[in-house]
Write an enzyme that holds these catalytic residues in place. Structure first.
Site, mmCIF file in Angstrom:
data_model
loop_
_atom_site.group_PDB
_atom_site.id
_atom_site.type_symbol
_atom_site.label_atom_id
_atom_site.label_comp_id
_atom_site.label_asym_id
_atom_site.label_seq_id
_atom_site.Cartn_x
_atom_site.Cartn_y
_atom_site.Cartn_z
ATOM 1 C CG ASP A 138 -8.858 1.390 3.556
ATOM 2 O OD1 ASP A 138 -9.574 0.697 3.098
ATOM 3 O OD2 ASP A 138 -7.684 1.088 3.834
ATOM 4 C CE LYS B 31 -4.217 -1.583 2.137
ATOM 5 N NZ LYS B 31 -5.060 -1.158 3.461
#
Ligand code: NAP
Length: 281
Positions: free
Chosen positions: A108, A71
């Site tokens: 997210d 990520k």
């Protein structure tokens, strides 16, 4: 299932990736909406990350989700990184543009907030401070979402205090860092408690916290979704507090990517939840 020679392609890139629920989740939507497309697991070792990401346009992929451990590392290979992903310091969704450019973003924060709105519809950002436990990647997304929503104060506590201080420094405003040992006594007047640590996950110790000082209008949200009802949520439920589990965040964070790759904005509903739970319950 519809799968022709011109099917739209997407997937999830990680290492390992076999535990990911994303192929099941996106597969449900592809089937449900009758889309000519496929979403596949892509196990990519860190040493191969650059070539794998840069090959996406050449292979005709519309994009991918990115998971642990890529990520942060993937950012250097992208043409554009969204403002929210820059603030969080991590990308979990890549979209290949029509010009074959790679755009990275992080869904997210939006996933967290959509889950909170769906499952605690009475919560308002101006009800009072939020207490966030943890200072890892998930905490960064939660803090970004809460600041964007206008929460007046975030009380941030992490076992390693230095990480919380670094997080607070990079976000700048409205964050008060407290000692991990103060997690029970810092709850007074808080309208929201969010656990972003791994405590309460299967094979991990429970989160040791007293909820007595939380007001009765407070919401308790655990990002952990395995188990679905963590000891923290169980405890909060016994106190009569509104509880929100972590599965909804996982489902909601997938929505923007699916829409960008396959052209349909999918619904997060009970049918999807039950389908995904078939593997997590
Ligand atoms: P991470 O970056 O590794 O951070 C882990 C956090 O847990 C750190 O703050 C760490 O504190 C804390 N921690 C670990 N063991 C602890 C212990 N024994 N006592 C106190 N604190 C402890 O992980 P992450 O990516 O942020 O993920 C954290 C959790 O959120 C995981 O359970 C993950 O599954 C969940 N999550 C859920 C979603 C969702 O969609 N629902 C999305 C992302 C993450 P230190 O800094 O002191 O090590």
């Amino acid at each position: 299932m519809t799968l022709s020679g011109s099917a739209a392609l997407a997937g999830v890139m990680g290492c390992p990736v076999s535990h990911s629920l994303s192929p099941r989740l996106h597969g449900f939507w592809l089937q449900h909406y009758g889309i000519d497309g496929a979403y596949v697991p892509l196990a990519v070792a860190p040493v191969n990350l650059a070539s794998a990401v840069l090959s996406l346009p050449k292979l005709g992929f519309r994009g991918v989700n990115v998971t642990v451990p890529h990520k942060e590392g993937v950012i250097t290979f992208l043409d554009t990184v969204s403002e929210v992903a820059q603030r969080i310091g991590a990308v979990n969704t890549i979209v290949v543009g029509e010009d074959r450019q790679l755009l990275g973003t992080n869904t997210d924060a939006v996933g967290f907030m959509e889950n909170l709105k769906q499952n605690a519809p009475n919560w308002r950002s101006n009800f009072g401070p939020a207490v966030v436990l943890g200072a890892g990647g998930a905490a960064r997304a939660v803090v970004a979402a809460l600041l964007d929503a206008g929460v007046p104060e975030i009380r941030l506590l992490n076992r390693t205090r230095e990480k919380a201080e670094n997080l607070a420094k990079s976000f700048g405003r409205s964050i008060v860092v407290l000692d991990w040992d103060h997690r029970s006594i810092c709850l007074s007047e808080a309208a929201l408690l969010v656990n972003t640590t791994t405590l309460g996950m299967v094979n991990q110790p429970s989160l040791d916290i007293e909820l007595d000082t939380l007001p009765d209008y407070a919401v308790v949200n655990d990002l952990v979704y395995a188990p679905l009802v963590t000891p923290l949520l169980d405890h909060a439920g016994l106190h009569g507090l509104t509880t929100v589990d972590g599965l909804g965040m996982l489902l909601h964070q997938a929505v923007p990517g699916f829409e960008a790759w396959f052209g349909v904005r999918p619904q997060v509903n009970d049918e999807l939840r039950q389908f995904v739970l078939g593997t997590t319950a």
